[in-house]
Design a protein around this motif. Sequence first.
Motif, PDB file in Angstrom:
ATOM      1  N   ASN A  81     -44.412  44.470   4.642  1.00 21.18           N
ATOM      2  CA  ASN A  81     -44.189  45.774   5.255  1.00 21.18           C
ATOM      3  C   ASN A  81     -45.223  46.127   6.326  1.00 21.18           C
ATOM      4  O   ASN A  81     -46.386  45.744   6.216  1.00 21.18           O
ATOM      5  CB  ASN A  81     -44.228  46.879   4.189  1.00 21.18           C
ATOM      6  N   ASN A  82     -44.776  46.889   7.297  1.00 19.72           N
ATOM      7  CA  ASN A  82     -45.676  47.567   8.224  1.00 19.72           C
ATOM      8  C   ASN A  82     -45.779  49.026   7.792  1.00 19.72           C
ATOM      9  O   ASN A  82     -44.799  49.774   7.882  1.00 19.72           O
ATOM     10  CB  ASN A  82     -45.131  47.516   9.665  1.00 19.72           C
ATOM     11  N   TYR A  83     -46.931  49.409   7.283  1.00 21.10           N
ATOM     12  CA  TYR A  83     -47.152  50.792   6.858  1.00 21.10           C
ATOM     13  C   TYR A  83     -48.656  51.008   6.929  1.00 21.10           C
ATOM     14  O   TYR A  83     -49.371  50.867   5.951  1.00 21.10           O
ATOM     15  CB  TYR A  83     -46.609  50.986   5.439  1.00 21.10           C
ATOM     16  N   TYR A  84     -49.141  51.315   8.136  1.00 22.35           N
ATOM     17  CA  TYR A  84     -50.569  51.307   8.401  1.00 22.35           C
ATOM     18  C   TYR A  84     -51.352  52.339   7.611  1.00 22.35           C
ATOM     19  O   TYR A  84     -52.578  52.220   7.480  1.00 22.35           O
ATOM     20  CB  TYR A  84     -50.812  51.501   9.899  1.00 22.35           C
ATOM     21  N   GLU A  85     -50.685  53.342   7.072  1.00 27.14           N
ATOM     22  CA  GLU A  85     -51.391  54.300   6.224  1.00 27.14           C
ATOM     23  C   GLU A  85     -51.971  53.623   4.982  1.00 27.14           C
ATOM     24  O   GLU A  85     -52.900  54.151   4.351  1.00 27.14           O
ATOM     25  CB  GLU A  85     -50.450  55.431   5.804  1.00 27.14           C
ATOM     26  N   PHE A  86     -51.448  52.457   4.646  1.00 26.05           N
ATOM     27  CA  PHE A  86     -51.940  51.705   3.487  1.00 26.05           C
ATOM     28  C   PHE A  86     -52.625  50.400   3.887  1.00 26.05           C
ATOM     29  O   PHE A  86     -52.986  49.608   3.013  1.00 26.05           O
ATOM     30  CB  PHE A  86     -50.795  51.416   2.524  1.00 26.05           C
ATOM     31  N   GLY A  87     -52.798  50.169   5.171  1.00 27.79           N
ATOM     32  CA  GLY A  87     -53.480  48.964   5.624  1.00 27.79           C
ATOM     33  C   GLY A  87     -52.666  48.222   6.667  1.00 27.79           C
ATOM     34  O   GLY A  87     -51.447  48.400   6.781  1.00 27.79           O
ATOM     35  N   THR A  88     -53.336  47.379   7.431  1.00 26.28           N
ATOM     36  CA  THR A  88     -52.687  46.697   8.551  1.00 26.28           C
ATOM     37  C   THR A  88     -52.093  45.329   8.195  1.00 26.28           C
ATOM     38  O   THR A  88     -51.329  44.774   8.971  1.00 26.28           O
ATOM     39  CB  THR A  88     -53.686  46.512   9.706  1.00 26.28           C
ATOM     40  N   SER A  89     -52.436  44.777   7.039  1.00 29.05           N
ATOM     41  CA  SER A  89     -51.827  43.530   6.601  1.00 29.05           C
ATOM     42  C   SER A  89     -50.445  43.809   6.031  1.00 29.05           C
ATOM     43  O   SER A  89     -50.207  44.872   5.448  1.00 29.05           O
ATOM     44  CB  SER A  89     -52.697  42.852   5.540  1.00 29.05           C
ATOM     45  N   LYS A  90     -49.517  42.850   6.183  1.00 25.74           N
ATOM     46  CA  LYS A  90     -48.159  43.038   5.679  1.00 25.74           C
ATOM     47  C   LYS A  90     -48.122  43.208   4.158  1.00 25.74           C
ATOM     48  O   LYS A  90     -47.195  43.810   3.620  1.00 25.74           O
ATOM     49  CB  LYS A  90     -47.274  41.848   6.094  1.00 25.74           C
ATOM     50  N   ARG A 185     -58.104  56.391   6.384  1.00 23.05           N
ATOM     51  CA  ARG A 185     -59.561  56.549   6.527  1.00 23.05           C
ATOM     52  C   ARG A 185     -60.102  55.765   7.714  1.00 23.05           C
ATOM     53  O   ARG A 185     -61.263  55.901   8.092  1.00 23.05           O
ATOM     54  CB  ARG A 185     -60.255  56.081   5.243  1.00 23.05           C
ATOM     55  N   VAL A 186     -59.268  54.932   8.296  1.00 21.15           N
ATOM     56  CA  VAL A 186     -59.667  54.104   9.441  1.00 21.15           C
ATOM     57  C   VAL A 186     -58.870  54.571  10.662  1.00 21.15           C
ATOM     58  O   VAL A 186     -57.646  54.716  10.593  1.00 21.15           O
ATOM     59  CB  VAL A 186     -59.374  52.617   9.167  1.00 21.15           C
ATOM     60  N   PRO A 187     -59.513  54.819  11.802  1.00 19.21           N
ATOM     61  CA  PRO A 187     -58.809  55.355  12.979  1.00 19.21           C
ATOM     62  C   PRO A 187     -58.014  54.297  13.748  1.00 19.21           C
ATOM     63  O   PRO A 187     -58.155  54.145  14.965  1.00 19.21           O
ATOM     64  CB  PRO A 187     -59.954  55.928  13.813  1.00 19.21           C
ATOM     65  N   VAL A 188     -57.159  53.561  13.025  1.00 13.64           N
ATOM     66  CA  VAL A 188     -56.315  52.566  13.675  1.00 13.64           C
ATOM     67  C   VAL A 188     -55.312  53.258  14.599  1.00 13.64           C
ATOM     68  O   VAL A 188     -55.031  52.788  15.697  1.00 13.64           O
ATOM     69  CB  VAL A 188     -55.576  51.719  12.623  1.00 13.64           C
ATOM     70  N   LEU A 189     -54.774  54.388  14.135  1.00 22.05           N
ATOM     71  CA  LEU A 189     -53.864  55.213  14.907  1.00 22.05           C
ATOM     72  C   LEU A 189     -54.363  56.648  14.893  1.00 22.05           C
ATOM     73  O   LEU A 189     -55.275  56.993  14.134  1.00 22.05           O
ATOM     74  CB  LEU A 189     -52.448  55.152  14.322  1.00 22.05           C
ATOM     75  N   ASP A 190     -53.769  57.485  15.729  1.00 24.81           N
ATOM     76  CA  ASP A 190     -54.107  58.902  15.753  1.00 24.81           C
ATOM     77  C   ASP A 190     -53.288  59.589  14.665  1.00 24.81           C
ATOM     78  O   ASP A 190     -52.143  59.962  14.859  1.00 24.81           O
ATOM     79  CB  ASP A 190     -53.777  59.480  17.132  1.00 24.81           C
ATOM     80  N   TRP A 191     -53.870  59.728  13.479  1.00 25.33           N
ATOM     81  CA  TRP A 191     -53.153  60.294  12.339  1.00 25.33           C
ATOM     82  C   TRP A 191     -52.957  61.806  12.502  1.00 25.33           C
ATOM     83  O   TRP A 191     -53.792  62.463  13.086  1.00 25.33           O
ATOM     84  CB  TRP A 191     -53.919  60.000  11.038  1.00 25.33           C
ATOM     85  N   ALA A 255     -47.101  58.158  17.843  1.00 21.69           N
ATOM     86  CA  ALA A 255     -48.332  57.471  17.454  1.00 21.69           C
ATOM     87  C   ALA A 255     -48.550  56.187  18.245  1.00 21.69           C
ATOM     88  O   ALA A 255     -49.657  55.917  18.732  1.00 21.69           O
ATOM     89  CB  ALA A 255     -48.304  57.174  15.954  1.00 21.69           C
ATOM     90  N   TRP A 256     -47.501  55.377  18.373  1.00 18.48           N
ATOM     91  CA  TRP A 256     -47.670  54.101  19.062  1.00 18.48           C
ATOM     92  C   TRP A 256     -47.719  54.264  20.577  1.00 18.48           C
ATOM     93  O   TRP A 256     -48.327  53.445  21.268  1.00 18.48           O
ATOM     94  CB  TRP A 256     -46.580  53.119  18.637  1.00 18.48           C
ATOM     95  N   MET A 257     -47.103  55.296  21.112  1.00 13.92           N
ATOM     96  CA  MET A 257     -47.256  55.580  22.545  1.00 13.92           C
ATOM     97  C   MET A 257     -48.707  55.890  22.873  1.00 13.92           C
ATOM     98  O   MET A 257     -49.246  55.454  23.890  1.00 13.92           O
ATOM     99  CB  MET A 257     -46.367  56.752  22.951  1.00 13.92           C
ATOM    100  N   LYS A 258     -49.363  56.639  21.994  1.00 14.42           N
ATOM    101  CA  LYS A 258     -50.777  56.963  22.189  1.00 14.42           C
ATOM    102  C   LYS A 258     -51.637  55.713  22.049  1.00 14.42           C
ATOM    103  O   LYS A 258     -52.593  55.519  22.792  1.00 14.42           O
ATOM    104  CB  LYS A 258     -51.222  58.006  21.165  1.00 14.42           C
ATOM    105  N   ALA A 259     -51.299  54.867  21.078  1.00 16.87           N
ATOM    106  CA  ALA A 259     -52.121  53.696  20.795  1.00 16.87           C
ATOM    107  C   ALA A 259     -51.980  52.611  21.855  1.00 16.87           C
ATOM    108  O   ALA A 259     -52.953  51.936  22.201  1.00 16.87           O
ATOM    109  CB  ALA A 259     -51.770  53.132  19.417  1.00 16.87           C
TER     110      ALA A 259
END
Length: 321
Positions: A81-90, A185-191, A255-259
């Motif tokens: 899965n892609n669900y970055y709120e829980f981490g960037t690994s599948k 907790r990690v600023p991977v995206l603009d939450w 979110a992804w447009m910003k990133a």
Amino acid sequence: MLIVKKSDITASEITPREVFENRRDFIKTAGAGLIAGAALATGLLPRQAQAAVQRQKLAFGKTAFGAGEKLTSYEDVTTYNNYYEFGTSKSDPAAESKFFNPRPWTVTIEGAVKKSKTVSIDDILKIAPLEERIYRMRCVEAWSMVIPWVGLPLAQLIKWAEPTGNAKYIEFISAADPQTMPGVRVPVLDWPYVEGLRMDEAMNPLAILAVGLYGEVLPNQNGAPMRLVVPWKYGFKGAKSIVKIRFTDTMPQTAWMKAGPSEYGFYANVNPTVDHPRWTQASERRIGGGLFSPRIKTQMFNGYAEQVGQLYAGMDLRKNF
């Protein structure tokens, strides 16, 4: 019930009356989920029982969407899965979402509507009968799945929300709880995660709000308790764990447009003629077929051109990617 021809009927006709009246079964399931969710949150539920909490049956009507498609396995759908709120690994979402509690849950409806309101997920489930729809899902990283979603047509919720004439877009805002979502907790995206659709896209019959898959309540790692599914777009359009739906007259900054504005456009339509800057989009590999499975030629709009192509007539789909 298998519907042979879907284009001439309304969404309310798809599900048998008796199935709709069995919606109370889902409500009972929700109550059980609340108790189990509390146990999860407090650590009282044994880890071996956690999977059973999520695997609860739903009542729904069958449709002809995706009839004959070979389904991706439940295991692959719920562990890759892609669900970055829980981490960037599948594999992170399945591992890290075990203590996320999707019950009780409320969703705020606001913006260009006759009346703003905050409603429970169960109130939303009463809007329209649940349906199973088998959709091809294409990820921007060139992998794909075939998933039997259970949900309600997004158009039904929009009509129920009563947007005003100023509503040109609809914005979906996801949960962002750093206590139960370690990726936040990690600023991977603009939450929090934000996605959006044009109103005519959102009203298309293919767009649904999914609350389950494989006939069962949606697992945490797949966006419980409710997520957006838009099968002609890349997977990142599928906002998960939605807490707010806002109607607006301006295009949402997602979110992804910003990133990555040069990589992830607002429309996100599957277009095999427009490559991602770092890889081709002309072909895909179906998850579950093994490392050496043959690549599949990607279809325009993920194969749903007949149903959605008219939405983009006259648009430059390279500029509006």
